[in-house]
Design a protein around this motif. Sequence first.
Motif, PDB file in Angstrom:
ATOM      1  N   UNK A  71       0.951  -1.407   0.068  1.00  0.00           N
ATOM      2  CA  UNK A  71      -0.070   0.366   0.213  1.00  0.00           C
ATOM      3  C   UNK A  71       0.507   1.458  -0.197  1.00  0.00           C
ATOM      4  N   UNK A  72       1.874   1.255   0.560  1.00  0.00           N
ATOM      5  CA  UNK A  72       3.125   2.754   0.997  1.00  0.00           C
ATOM      6  C   UNK A  72       3.276   2.949  -0.282  1.00  0.00           C
ATOM      7  N   UNK A  73       4.105   1.575  -0.934  1.00  0.00           N
ATOM      8  CA  UNK A  73       4.833   1.561  -2.160  1.00  0.00           C
ATOM      9  C   UNK A  73       4.682   1.172  -3.639  1.00  0.00           C
ATOM     10  N   UNK A  74       3.374   1.795  -3.419  1.00  0.00           N
ATOM     11  CA  UNK A  74       2.910   0.970  -4.895  1.00  0.00           C
ATOM     12  C   UNK A  74       2.979   1.177  -5.795  1.00  0.00           C
ATOM     13  N   UNK A  75       4.479   2.190  -6.381  1.00  0.00           N
ATOM     14  CA  UNK A  75       5.189   2.550  -8.230  1.00  0.00           C
ATOM     15  C   UNK A  75       6.445   1.523  -7.276  1.00  0.00           C
ATOM     16  N   UNK A  76       6.949   1.528  -6.258  1.00  0.00           N
ATOM     17  CA  UNK A  76       7.735   1.006  -6.342  1.00  0.00           C
ATOM     18  C   UNK A  76       8.097  -0.762  -6.198  1.00  0.00           C
ATOM     19  N   UNK A  77       9.576  -1.094  -6.893  1.00  0.00           N
ATOM     20  CA  UNK A  77       9.164  -2.666  -7.274  1.00  0.00           C
ATOM     21  C   UNK A  77       9.991  -3.489  -5.618  1.00  0.00           C
ATOM     22  N   UNK A  78       9.537  -3.872  -4.834  1.00  0.00           N
ATOM     23  CA  UNK A  78       9.576  -3.924  -3.847  1.00  0.00           C
ATOM     24  C   UNK A  78       8.807  -5.580  -3.846  1.00  0.00           C
ATOM     25  N   UNK A  79       8.992  -6.525  -4.170  1.00  0.00           N
ATOM     26  CA  UNK A  79       8.663  -8.110  -4.203  1.00  0.00           C
ATOM     27  C   UNK A  79       8.406  -8.832  -2.502  1.00  0.00           C
ATOM     28  N   UNK A  80       7.395  -9.491  -2.173  1.00  0.00           N
ATOM     29  CA  UNK A  80       7.576  -9.326  -0.795  1.00  0.00           C
ATOM     30  C   UNK A  80       7.369 -11.214  -0.970  1.00  0.00           C
ATOM     31  N   UNK A  81       8.185 -11.878  -0.764  1.00  0.00           N
ATOM     32  CA  UNK A  81       7.901 -13.494  -0.277  1.00  0.00           C
ATOM     33  C   UNK A  81       7.416 -13.294   1.087  1.00  0.00           C
ATOM     34  N   UNK A  82       6.667 -14.277   1.369  1.00  0.00           N
ATOM     35  CA  UNK A  82       6.179 -14.745   2.669  1.00  0.00           C
ATOM     36  C   UNK A  82       7.049 -15.990   3.003  1.00  0.00           C
ATOM     37  N   UNK A  83       7.994 -16.367   3.624  1.00  0.00           N
ATOM     38  CA  UNK A  83       8.030 -17.760   4.070  1.00  0.00           C
ATOM     39  C   UNK A  83       7.715 -18.158   5.269  1.00  0.00           C
ATOM     40  N   UNK A  84       7.244 -19.234   5.325  1.00  0.00           N
ATOM     41  CA  UNK A  84       6.251 -19.498   6.618  1.00  0.00           C
ATOM     42  C   UNK A  84       6.139 -21.114   6.352  1.00  0.00           C
ATOM     43  N   UNK A  85       5.426 -21.847   7.910  1.00  0.00           N
ATOM     44  CA  UNK A  85       4.675 -22.526   7.782  1.00  0.00           C
ATOM     45  C   UNK A  85       3.235 -23.044   7.867  1.00  0.00           C
ATOM     46  N   UNK A  86       2.803 -21.625   8.272  1.00  0.00           N
ATOM     47  CA  UNK A  86       0.971 -21.524   7.908  1.00  0.00           C
ATOM     48  C   UNK A  86       0.300 -22.664   6.782  1.00  0.00           C
TER      49      UNK A  86
END
Length: 120
Positions: A71-86
């Motif tokens: 939401x805060x950086x819609x024009x930036x390319x910050x790929x987010x990878x969730x790493x979890x055991x959920x």
Amino acid sequence: MNKRILIIDDDEDILDILKTIFRDEGFDVIISNTGQAASQIHIIHPDIILLDVRINGSPKRGDEICSEIKTQYPNQKYPVVLVSAETNLAVIANDCGADFYIRKPFDIYDILLEVKKRLT
């Protein structure tokens, strides 16, 4: 210039392993055992973010942090990878806008390959 990875996880062993693996591959690695580093994205400028869903001691869950980054950086390319055991990680990743997810326990070579794929 080396690609920068921000890793946020409350498990010190995972942080140490990932830091070593990615540094050995030539990445600039920044680690955090709390979600506080997420508020410094504009300073850190990571090329990719590896983010646990449950972060003990953090006021926010990883999926909340992911949503805020998107939401805060819609024009930036910050790929987010969730790493979890959920168990419902695919749904969580989709709901928060994560670019992809990796299940714990993970294979070190698989996580390295997936990150490299996203950064080329």
